[in-house]
Design an enzyme around this catalytic site. Structure first.
Site, PDB file in Angstrom:
ATOM      1  N   HIS A 177       1.630   4.966  -2.557  1.00  0.00           N
ATOM      2  CA  HIS A 177       1.965   6.376  -2.260  1.00  0.00           C
ATOM      3  C   HIS A 177       3.249   6.860  -2.925  1.00  0.00           C
ATOM      4  O   HIS A 177       3.332   8.015  -3.341  1.00  0.00           O
ATOM      5  CB  HIS A 177       2.163   6.555  -0.749  1.00  0.00           C
ATOM      6  CG  HIS A 177       0.891   6.609   0.037  1.00  0.00           C
ATOM      7  ND1 HIS A 177       0.059   7.705   0.077  1.00  0.00           N
ATOM      8  CD2 HIS A 177       0.317   5.684   0.845  1.00  0.00           C
ATOM      9  CE1 HIS A 177      -0.973   7.463   0.865  1.00  0.00           C
ATOM     10  NE2 HIS A 177      -0.840   6.245   1.336  1.00  0.00           N
ATOM     11  N   GLU A 205      -5.414   9.598  -0.323  1.00  0.00           N
ATOM     12  CA  GLU A 205      -5.828   8.181  -0.281  1.00  0.00           C
ATOM     13  C   GLU A 205      -6.853   7.840  -1.365  1.00  0.00           C
ATOM     14  O   GLU A 205      -6.752   6.780  -1.968  1.00  0.00           O
ATOM     15  CB  GLU A 205      -6.401   7.823   1.092  1.00  0.00           C
ATOM     16  CG  GLU A 205      -5.395   7.876   2.234  1.00  0.00           C
ATOM     17  CD  GLU A 205      -4.250   6.853   2.123  1.00  0.00           C
ATOM     18  OE1 GLU A 205      -3.363   6.868   2.969  1.00  0.00           O
ATOM     19  OE2 GLU A 205      -4.261   6.019   1.180  1.00  0.00           O
ATOM     20  N   SER A 247      -3.690   0.968  -4.805  1.00  0.00           N
ATOM     21  CA  SER A 247      -3.180  -0.296  -4.246  1.00  0.00           C
ATOM     22  C   SER A 247      -4.300  -1.315  -4.019  1.00  0.00           C
ATOM     23  O   SER A 247      -4.057  -2.386  -3.465  1.00  0.00           O
ATOM     24  CB  SER A 247      -2.471  -0.021  -2.905  1.00  0.00           C
ATOM     25  OG  SER A 247      -3.380   0.574  -1.995  1.00  0.00           O
ATOM     26  N   HIS A 286       0.848  -1.203   0.000  1.00  0.00           N
ATOM     27  CA  HIS A 286       0.000   0.000   0.000  1.00  0.00           C
ATOM     28  C   HIS A 286       0.883   1.254   0.000  1.00  0.00           C
ATOM     29  O   HIS A 286       0.667   2.177  -0.788  1.00  0.00           O
ATOM     30  CB  HIS A 286      -0.910   0.038   1.228  1.00  0.00           C
ATOM     31  CG  HIS A 286      -1.555   1.378   1.416  1.00  0.00           C
ATOM     32  ND1 HIS A 286      -2.692   1.772   0.749  1.00  0.00           N
ATOM     33  CD2 HIS A 286      -1.171   2.457   2.162  1.00  0.00           C
ATOM     34  CE1 HIS A 286      -2.999   3.022   1.086  1.00  0.00           C
ATOM     35  NE2 HIS A 286      -2.098   3.462   1.955  1.00  0.00           N
TER      36      HIS A 286
HETATM   37  N1  HBI Z   1       0.901   5.822  10.278  1.00  0.00           N
HETATM   38  N2  HBI Z   1       2.399   4.326   9.335  1.00  0.00           N
HETATM   39  C1  HBI Z   1       1.339   5.150   9.197  1.00  0.00           C
HETATM   40  N3  HBI Z   1       0.748   5.286   8.001  1.00  0.00           N
HETATM   41  C2  HBI Z   1      -0.318   6.105   7.823  1.00  0.00           C
HETATM   42  O1  HBI Z   1      -0.851   6.223   6.713  1.00  0.00           O
HETATM   43  C3  HBI Z   1      -0.793   6.841   8.933  1.00  0.00           C
HETATM   44  C4  HBI Z   1      -0.151   6.675  10.156  1.00  0.00           C
HETATM   45  N4  HBI Z   1      -0.586   7.361  11.228  1.00  0.00           N
HETATM   46  C5  HBI Z   1      -1.648   8.321  11.161  1.00  0.00           C
HETATM   47  C6  HBI Z   1      -2.295   8.395   9.840  1.00  0.00           C
HETATM   48  N5  HBI Z   1      -1.862   7.699   8.788  1.00  0.00           N
HETATM   49  C7  HBI Z   1      -3.505   9.283   9.700  1.00  0.00           C
HETATM   50  O2  HBI Z   1      -3.466  10.266  10.677  1.00  0.00           O
HETATM   51  C8  HBI Z   1      -3.558   9.977   8.366  1.00  0.00           C
HETATM   52  O3  HBI Z   1      -3.876   8.986   7.410  1.00  0.00           O
HETATM   53  C9  HBI Z   1      -4.599  11.046   8.358  1.00  0.00           C
HETATM   54 FE    FE Z   2      -2.034   5.377   2.826  1.00  0.00          FE
END
Ligand code: HBI
Ligand code: FE
Length: 280
Positions: free
Chosen positions: A144, A185, A204, A139
């Site tokens: 990304h 997203e 993804s 993903h």
């Molecule tokens: N941590 N590893 C990881 N990946 C994320 O996409 C992620 C996160 N922590 C918080 C978060 N996303 C959300 O706050 C955001 O998608 C808004």
């Molecule tokens: Fe993501």
């Protein structure tokens, strides 16, 4: 001050100290240890990659396919971040860092604000190709990372990091999370008169790649910052609304021009919007 939020422990504020799990650095990063991925892990990556390559033909924004080439992500197996980062950093100053899974918002947005993308350091099993509890390396790196090689996206993502830290400090995180959700997203883009995918959550996802463009059920409103900040979302089903942006430059301009703190305050007076007002 953003730096206080970046190193909460350093700021000495016990309420903010976000102790990382054992083995993690203060910023929750861990070494990738690419050599520890098994042949089965690489096989799952290749399976997912081949499936999405086929599915995304004519469905992803053009820049996505171009970036896969530029970053040489079409090579078999889970990418070795040391090699990937040399190419990515050379393009837009971004690097991908490994984390064990979801990290606290302060940590997550702190990385984005410094052009570091946190990628889950694990991959789903072949038995769970289409269900994910937490973002895994497919993903994050397939969904990304390619678009981080596009300058306007690189700038947009760093700005979202800074805005996330500000929202955490002054309020409005739930609104900023919607902006992130409906663009990074699950965003769509109009390209050469057709709808194309740019959101990582769709890029993804095998099923949602088709659903987001072809299903009759979801709404596909034009990207409008106020409407995005008011629209709720569900994380456990396909989206009921996909916002359509004109371009990455347009997205970047929309947040550069906005006084988000004033917007957050103004929207407090208004109701949230459902992503599916027509459905029950
Ligand atoms: N941590 N590893 C990881 N990946 C994320 O996409 C992620 C996160 N922590 C918080 C978060 N996303 C959300 O706050 C955001 O998608 C808004
Ligand atoms: Fe993501």
């Amino acid at each position: 001050m953003l730096t206080d939020l970046l190193e909460p422990a350093a700021s000495g504020n016990p309420m903010r100290s976000l102790a990382p799990p054992p083995g993690c650095a203060q910023d929750w990063t861990i070494p990738q240890h690419w050599e520890r991925f098994t042949p089965e892990d690489h096989r799952v990556w290749d399976l997912l990659f081949a499936r999405q390559q086929e599915m995304l033909k004519g469905r992803a924004v053009r820049a996505f396919g171009e970036s896969l080439g530029v970053l040489r992500l079409s090579r078999p197996g889970i990418p070795d971040l040391d090699e990937l980062n040399e190419r990515l950093f050379g393009r837009t100053g971004w690097t991908v860092v490994s984390v064990p899974g979801l990290v606290p918002d302060e940590i997550f947005f702190g990385h984005l604000a410094r052009r570091r993308f946190p990628a889950g350091n694990f991959i789903r099993s072949a038995a769970q190709l289409d269900y994910l509890e937490e973002p895994d390396v497919f993903h994050d790196v397939f969904g990304h990372v390619p678009l981080l090689a596009v300058p306007a996206v690189a700038d947009f993502m760093q700005r979202l990091g800074e805005l996330g830290l500000e929202a955490l400090a002054r309020g409005g995180m739930h609104r900023l999370a919607r902006l992130y959700w409906y663009t990074v997203e699950f965003g769509l883009m109009r390209e050469e008169g057709a709808l194309r995918i740019f959101g990582a959550g769709i890029l993804s996802s095998f099923g949602e790649s088709r659903f987001s463009l072809e299903s009759e059920t979801p709404q596909r409103p034009d990207f409008d910052l106020r409407r995005v900040l008011r629209t709720t979302y569900r994380t456990d089903e396909y989206q009921r609304s996909y916002f359509v942006a004109e371009s990455f430059d347009d997205l970047l301009r929309s947040i550069e021009r906005a006084d988000l703190a004033a917007l957050y305050a103004e929207l407090e007076e208004l109701e949230d919007l459902s992503p599916a007002p027509t459905a029950g």
